[in-house]
Design a protein around this motif. Sequence first.
Motif, PDB file in Angstrom:
ATOM      1  N   ALA A   9       0.826  -1.203   0.000  1.00 41.40           N
ATOM      2  CA  ALA A   9       0.000   0.000   0.000  1.00 41.40           C
ATOM      3  C   ALA A   9       0.863   1.257   0.000  1.00 41.40           C
ATOM      4  O   ALA A   9       0.585   2.207  -0.742  1.00 41.40           O
ATOM      5  CB  ALA A   9      -0.930  -0.011   1.206  1.00 41.40           C
ATOM      6  N   VAL A  10       1.944   1.248   0.804  1.00 43.35           N
ATOM      7  CA  VAL A  10       2.827   2.417   0.828  1.00 43.35           C
ATOM      8  C   VAL A  10       3.468   2.618  -0.529  1.00 43.35           C
ATOM      9  O   VAL A  10       3.539   3.742  -1.052  1.00 43.35           O
ATOM     10  CB  VAL A  10       3.917   2.240   1.905  1.00 43.35           C
ATOM     11  CG1 VAL A  10       4.968   3.315   1.770  1.00 43.35           C
ATOM     12  CG2 VAL A  10       3.316   2.288   3.278  1.00 43.35           C
ATOM     13  N   MET A  11       3.929   1.517  -1.147  1.00 40.82           N
ATOM     14  CA  MET A  11       4.598   1.641  -2.436  1.00 40.82           C
ATOM     15  C   MET A  11       3.637   2.145  -3.500  1.00 40.82           C
ATOM     16  O   MET A  11       3.996   2.954  -4.350  1.00 40.82           O
ATOM     17  CB  MET A  11       5.193   0.291  -2.858  1.00 40.82           C
ATOM     18  CG  MET A  11       6.296  -0.215  -1.972  1.00 40.82           C
ATOM     19  SD  MET A  11       7.638   0.942  -1.744  1.00 40.82           S
ATOM     20  CE  MET A  11       8.463   0.815  -3.307  1.00 40.82           C
ATOM     21  N   VAL A  12       2.391   1.661  -3.466  1.00 40.50           N
ATOM     22  CA  VAL A  12       1.400   2.116  -4.448  1.00 40.50           C
ATOM     23  C   VAL A  12       1.161   3.606  -4.279  1.00 40.50           C
ATOM     24  O   VAL A  12       1.116   4.369  -5.255  1.00 40.50           O
ATOM     25  CB  VAL A  12       0.091   1.315  -4.289  1.00 40.50           C
ATOM     26  CG1 VAL A  12      -1.023   1.950  -5.087  1.00 40.50           C
ATOM     27  CG2 VAL A  12       0.295  -0.114  -4.735  1.00 40.50           C
ATOM     28  N   LEU A  13       1.060   4.049  -3.018  1.00 34.01           N
ATOM     29  CA  LEU A  13       0.816   5.473  -2.761  1.00 34.01           C
ATOM     30  C   LEU A  13       1.992   6.312  -3.263  1.00 34.01           C
ATOM     31  O   LEU A  13       1.806   7.328  -3.942  1.00 34.01           O
ATOM     32  CB  LEU A  13       0.593   5.692  -1.261  1.00 34.01           C
ATOM     33  CG  LEU A  13       0.283   7.125  -0.845  1.00 34.01           C
ATOM     34  CD1 LEU A  13      -0.994   7.600  -1.502  1.00 34.01           C
ATOM     35  CD2 LEU A  13       0.154   7.233   0.668  1.00 34.01           C
ATOM     36  N   LEU A  14       3.223   5.860  -2.955  1.00 34.26           N
ATOM     37  CA  LEU A  14       4.397   6.625  -3.388  1.00 34.26           C
ATOM     38  C   LEU A  14       4.494   6.655  -4.905  1.00 34.26           C
ATOM     39  O   LEU A  14       4.890   7.654  -5.504  1.00 34.26           O
ATOM     40  CB  LEU A  14       5.667   6.019  -2.786  1.00 34.26           C
ATOM     41  CG  LEU A  14       5.861   6.264  -1.294  1.00 34.26           C
ATOM     42  CD1 LEU A  14       7.000   5.432  -0.761  1.00 34.26           C
ATOM     43  CD2 LEU A  14       6.138   7.742  -1.049  1.00 34.26           C
ATOM     44  N   THR A  15       4.121   5.523  -5.559  1.00 42.04           N
ATOM     45  CA  THR A  15       4.126   5.474  -7.016  1.00 42.04           C
ATOM     46  C   THR A  15       3.195   6.535  -7.578  1.00 42.04           C
ATOM     47  O   THR A  15       3.553   7.281  -8.505  1.00 42.04           O
ATOM     48  CB  THR A  15       3.655   4.088  -7.499  1.00 42.04           C
ATOM     49  OG1 THR A  15       4.498   3.102  -6.924  1.00 42.04           O
ATOM     50  CG2 THR A  15       3.693   3.984  -9.002  1.00 42.04           C
ATOM     51  N   GLY A  17      13.019   6.993  -9.547  1.00 42.98           N
ATOM     52  CA  GLY A  17      12.239   6.867  -8.331  1.00 42.98           C
ATOM     53  C   GLY A  17      11.624   5.497  -8.173  1.00 42.98           C
ATOM     54  O   GLY A  17      11.493   5.000  -7.065  1.00 42.98           O
ATOM     55  N   LEU A  18      11.221   4.870  -9.286  1.00 42.82           N
ATOM     56  CA  LEU A  18      10.366   3.697  -9.148  1.00 42.82           C
ATOM     57  C   LEU A  18      10.943   2.391  -9.674  1.00 42.82           C
ATOM     58  O   LEU A  18      10.798   1.353  -9.036  1.00 42.82           O
ATOM     59  CB  LEU A  18       9.027   3.953  -9.842  1.00 42.82           C
ATOM     60  CG  LEU A  18       8.215   5.120  -9.264  1.00 42.82           C
ATOM     61  CD1 LEU A  18       6.970   5.341 -10.072  1.00 42.82           C
ATOM     62  CD2 LEU A  18       7.863   4.842  -7.818  1.00 42.82           C
ATOM     63  N   LEU A  19      11.604   2.408 -10.850  1.00 41.92           N
ATOM     64  CA  LEU A  19      11.866   1.115 -11.509  1.00 41.92           C
ATOM     65  C   LEU A  19      12.792   0.212 -10.711  1.00 41.92           C
ATOM     66  O   LEU A  19      12.476  -0.949 -10.458  1.00 41.92           O
ATOM     67  CB  LEU A  19      12.433   1.340 -12.911  1.00 41.92           C
ATOM     68  CG  LEU A  19      11.409   1.808 -13.929  1.00 41.92           C
ATOM     69  CD1 LEU A  19      11.935   1.624 -15.332  1.00 41.92           C
ATOM     70  CD2 LEU A  19      10.092   1.093 -13.774  1.00 41.92           C
ATOM     71  N   SER A  20      13.942   0.764 -10.282  1.00 41.40           N
ATOM     72  CA  SER A  20      14.844  -0.113  -9.533  1.00 41.40           C
ATOM     73  C   SER A  20      14.214  -0.490  -8.190  1.00 41.40           C
ATOM     74  O   SER A  20      14.508  -1.555  -7.646  1.00 41.40           O
ATOM     75  CB  SER A  20      16.201   0.553  -9.331  1.00 41.40           C
ATOM     76  OG  SER A  20      16.028   1.920  -9.056  1.00 41.40           O
ATOM     77  N   LYS A  21      13.312   0.372  -7.670  1.00 42.29           N
ATOM     78  CA  LYS A  21      12.645   0.061  -6.405  1.00 42.29           C
ATOM     79  C   LYS A  21      11.705  -1.135  -6.559  1.00 42.29           C
ATOM     80  O   LYS A  21      11.451  -1.856  -5.591  1.00 42.29           O
ATOM     81  CB  LYS A  21      11.857   1.262  -5.889  1.00 42.29           C
ATOM     82  CG  LYS A  21      12.650   2.551  -5.812  1.00 42.29           C
ATOM     83  CD  LYS A  21      13.817   2.449  -4.840  1.00 42.29           C
ATOM     84  CE  LYS A  21      14.528   3.773  -4.670  1.00 42.29           C
ATOM     85  NZ  LYS A  21      15.214   4.233  -5.905  1.00 42.29           N
ATOM     86  N   VAL A  22      11.171  -1.334  -7.784  1.00 44.19           N
ATOM     87  CA  VAL A  22      10.331  -2.513  -7.984  1.00 44.19           C
ATOM     88  C   VAL A  22      11.166  -3.778  -7.810  1.00 44.19           C
ATOM     89  O   VAL A  22      10.714  -4.758  -7.205  1.00 44.19           O
ATOM     90  CB  VAL A  22       9.666  -2.491  -9.377  1.00 44.19           C
ATOM     91  CG1 VAL A  22       8.806  -3.711  -9.573  1.00 44.19           C
ATOM     92  CG2 VAL A  22       8.833  -1.244  -9.542  1.00 44.19           C
ATOM     93  N   ILE A  58      11.088   4.415   1.702  1.00 48.63           N
ATOM     94  CA  ILE A  58      10.050   5.447   1.667  1.00 48.63           C
ATOM     95  C   ILE A  58      10.675   6.825   1.431  1.00 48.63           C
ATOM     96  O   ILE A  58      10.176   7.623   0.646  1.00 48.63           O
ATOM     97  CB  ILE A  58       9.253   5.432   2.989  1.00 48.63           C
ATOM     98  CG1 ILE A  58       8.510   4.104   3.135  1.00 48.63           C
ATOM     99  CG2 ILE A  58       8.279   6.602   3.055  1.00 48.63           C
ATOM    100  CD1 ILE A  58       7.849   3.912   4.485  1.00 48.63           C
ATOM    101  N   HIS A  59      11.810   7.073   2.090  1.00 49.13           N
ATOM    102  CA  HIS A  59      12.434   8.397   1.952  1.00 49.13           C
ATOM    103  C   HIS A  59      13.082   8.561   0.584  1.00 49.13           C
ATOM    104  O   HIS A  59      13.131   9.648   0.028  1.00 49.13           O
ATOM    105  CB  HIS A  59      13.451   8.588   3.085  1.00 49.13           C
ATOM    106  CG  HIS A  59      14.861   8.812   2.631  1.00 49.13           C
ATOM    107  ND1 HIS A  59      15.359  10.054   2.345  1.00 49.13           N
ATOM    108  CD2 HIS A  59      15.874   7.957   2.381  1.00 49.13           C
ATOM    109  CE1 HIS A  59      16.622   9.951   1.953  1.00 49.13           C
ATOM    110  NE2 HIS A  59      16.947   8.699   1.968  1.00 49.13           N
ATOM    111  N   ASN A  60      13.556   7.438   0.026  1.00 54.28           N
ATOM    112  CA  ASN A  60      14.368   7.524  -1.184  1.00 54.28           C
ATOM    113  C   ASN A  60      13.572   7.889  -2.429  1.00 54.28           C
ATOM    114  O   ASN A  60      14.088   8.562  -3.319  1.00 54.28           O
ATOM    115  CB  ASN A  60      15.087   6.186  -1.386  1.00 54.28           C
ATOM    116  CG  ASN A  60      16.341   6.340  -2.215  1.00 54.28           C
ATOM    117  OD1 ASN A  60      16.387   5.878  -3.331  1.00 54.28           O
ATOM    118  ND2 ASN A  60      17.330   7.010  -1.678  1.00 54.28           N
ATOM    119  N   ILE A  61      12.306   7.460  -2.502  1.00 57.41           N
ATOM    120  CA  ILE A  61      11.544   7.690  -3.732  1.00 57.41           C
ATOM    121  C   ILE A  61      11.321   9.189  -3.982  1.00 57.41           C
ATOM    122  O   ILE A  61      11.704   9.691  -5.046  1.00 57.41           O
ATOM    123  CB  ILE A  61      10.230   6.889  -3.711  1.00 57.41           C
ATOM    124  CG1 ILE A  61      10.554   5.403  -3.812  1.00 57.41           C
ATOM    125  CG2 ILE A  61       9.303   7.311  -4.843  1.00 57.41           C
ATOM    126  CD1 ILE A  61       9.369   4.497  -3.701  1.00 57.41           C
TER     127      ILE A  61
END
Lengths: 121, 498
Positions: free
Chosen positions: B78-84, B245-250, B330-333
């Motif tokens: 849920a957090v990742m979806v929100l940050l995305t 922000g997102l791809l490598s985090k996936v 969370i902080h990195n995105i």
Amino acid sequence: MEVLLPLTVGCLVAAAIYLMLSGHLLRFLFGLTLISNGINLLIFASGRLSGGRPPLVPEGAKAPLGEVANALPQALVLTAIVIGFGLFAFSLVLAMRAWSDLGTLDLAEMRGAETQADTDA
Amino acid sequence: MSWYLTLPLAVPFATAVLAFLFRESGAGRWIPVLGSALGVAASALLFEKVLTDGVLVGQMGDWPAPFGITLAADLLSAVMVLLTAVAGLAVTIYSLGEVGPELQRLGYHAVGQVLLGGVTGAFLTGDLFNLYVWYEVMLIASFGLLILGGRRAQIDGAVRYVTLNLVSTAMFLSGIGLLYGVTGTLNMADLRGAVDASPQQGLLTVIAMFFLIAFGMKAAAFPLFSWLPASYHTPAYGVSAIFAGLLSKVGVYSLYRTFTLIFDNDIGYTHQILFWLAGLTMITGVLGALAQTEIRRILSFQIISSIGFLLLGLGIYTPAAVAGAVFYLIHNIPVKVTLFLAAGTADRLTGSAETPKMGGLYRTAPFLSVLFMIPALSLAGFPPLSGFWAKVLLVKASLDAQAFVMAGVALAVGLLTLWSMATLWAEAFWKAHPEDRFPTLEDLGSTQVTSIVPIAGLALVTLAIGLFPGPVIALADGIAAQLLDPAAYVAAVLGGTP
């Protein structure tokens, strides 16, 4: 029959790795097609092999009677084939653009992005 | 109830269709902004729901797990979806100023929304093969964004990006095939029990390595990161920002998911590898950054360094360490997206992305310089910004776990990051422009607002996390507890259909 499939997968993957390491974009892409086919066979084999037992539910029954072939890996392979085909088509067009824009398909000579940064520095 | 789960997916894809249909008209500029805002609302709803009700599960087509495809959202998802969604909104607004009508006609906004949808899907799925499919959605969209415009450098960068990512995909798919062959299931919650019960533990560790290589490659972990700095500096800045922000985090998210839920039977082997990879990734990333002069290549190597910190928590594998890594995630995105967007604005103002040719911004555009400095110092771990808390948590967890060497490495890398970011800021913003130009924000013309608002908004997020870290730390602790004891997740997925 069970032995034949792993051997085929092994041969396909070995040939694919040979092609992919050749440092030429087009050969790399051919290697990629080979390896995706090898992996598709692997998924197919991981569902176990069984001959002549189609997964059909007879009329009136709620479930297939007796042992039937595993249909799930075939669905997975089908998905993987479609996706692999799409990616391969994209990669081929990319290779064509690379040939016309960069004038080479040799991955070691292809340095458009990095030389630009180096010469500007 | 599964509307909460499907809405964050449906919104970006519907927006993509509309944005594509109206790509020739003026409305095509605003549809993606509206869609992204709706996406933020949908993800906020999901986040709120998961926060109050716990793990949320939806069985697609009402096929009970483990037979059908499951969508599942625990706190991490849920957090990742929100940050995305938030990162997507910021980049969509920024792109209004950066992307001209030509790229819009080629479908820039539509492909961008497909990318957001793919990333969201990867965070929400509870099925390994479905995760593969979302990866491909994400991948093909990222290919499209990378080459839109078709400049020479873009084609070259794309060749590197595409080839290595396709290899990683092949590894991922073979891992899936082998895992299915051994366990007979691909539902992640079901896999937990199946892997525990399997007599072939040695084989499963080998299969875990397939996933480690595949996801490690996506996450740009050592030594499989070379594609990232070779391609991230070539496309439009908005594209770089969303990739960063997102791809490598996936990839990192997938590692967290699989190596806590499924492959936690041989921690002494698998997580030890992750532990050392983390250290090597941190060091190579920051050393690479120090050797570069192009602003986006510096930031690209910094992405790799951050990935090291993210893997370190998983490698140590104590609740405190995982919580620290989740806080870092969370902080990195927002930090990464802000840095790339601010770099893009600086490039437009000074006319170059090579730091020796930049400068003069601090005198004439101090606001932008400060906006760049906030995430830069945060990345370096400067108190009281968000990165400081992330590093405090991780280093403390390393010390508690007696990983003294790695705690030292993390601190040294933090210091080198500070050096790298300080040099970058001094070169690109502080020093006088080499051609004596005095760029001001007015030079951006009509795109001034759309360029600055997303940067300022995300910088505020970073500041807020830094000044009020309490709730985020509590959230990270909750996520770590869920990850390390996934009983609730497993029960929610397998415990009957709604």
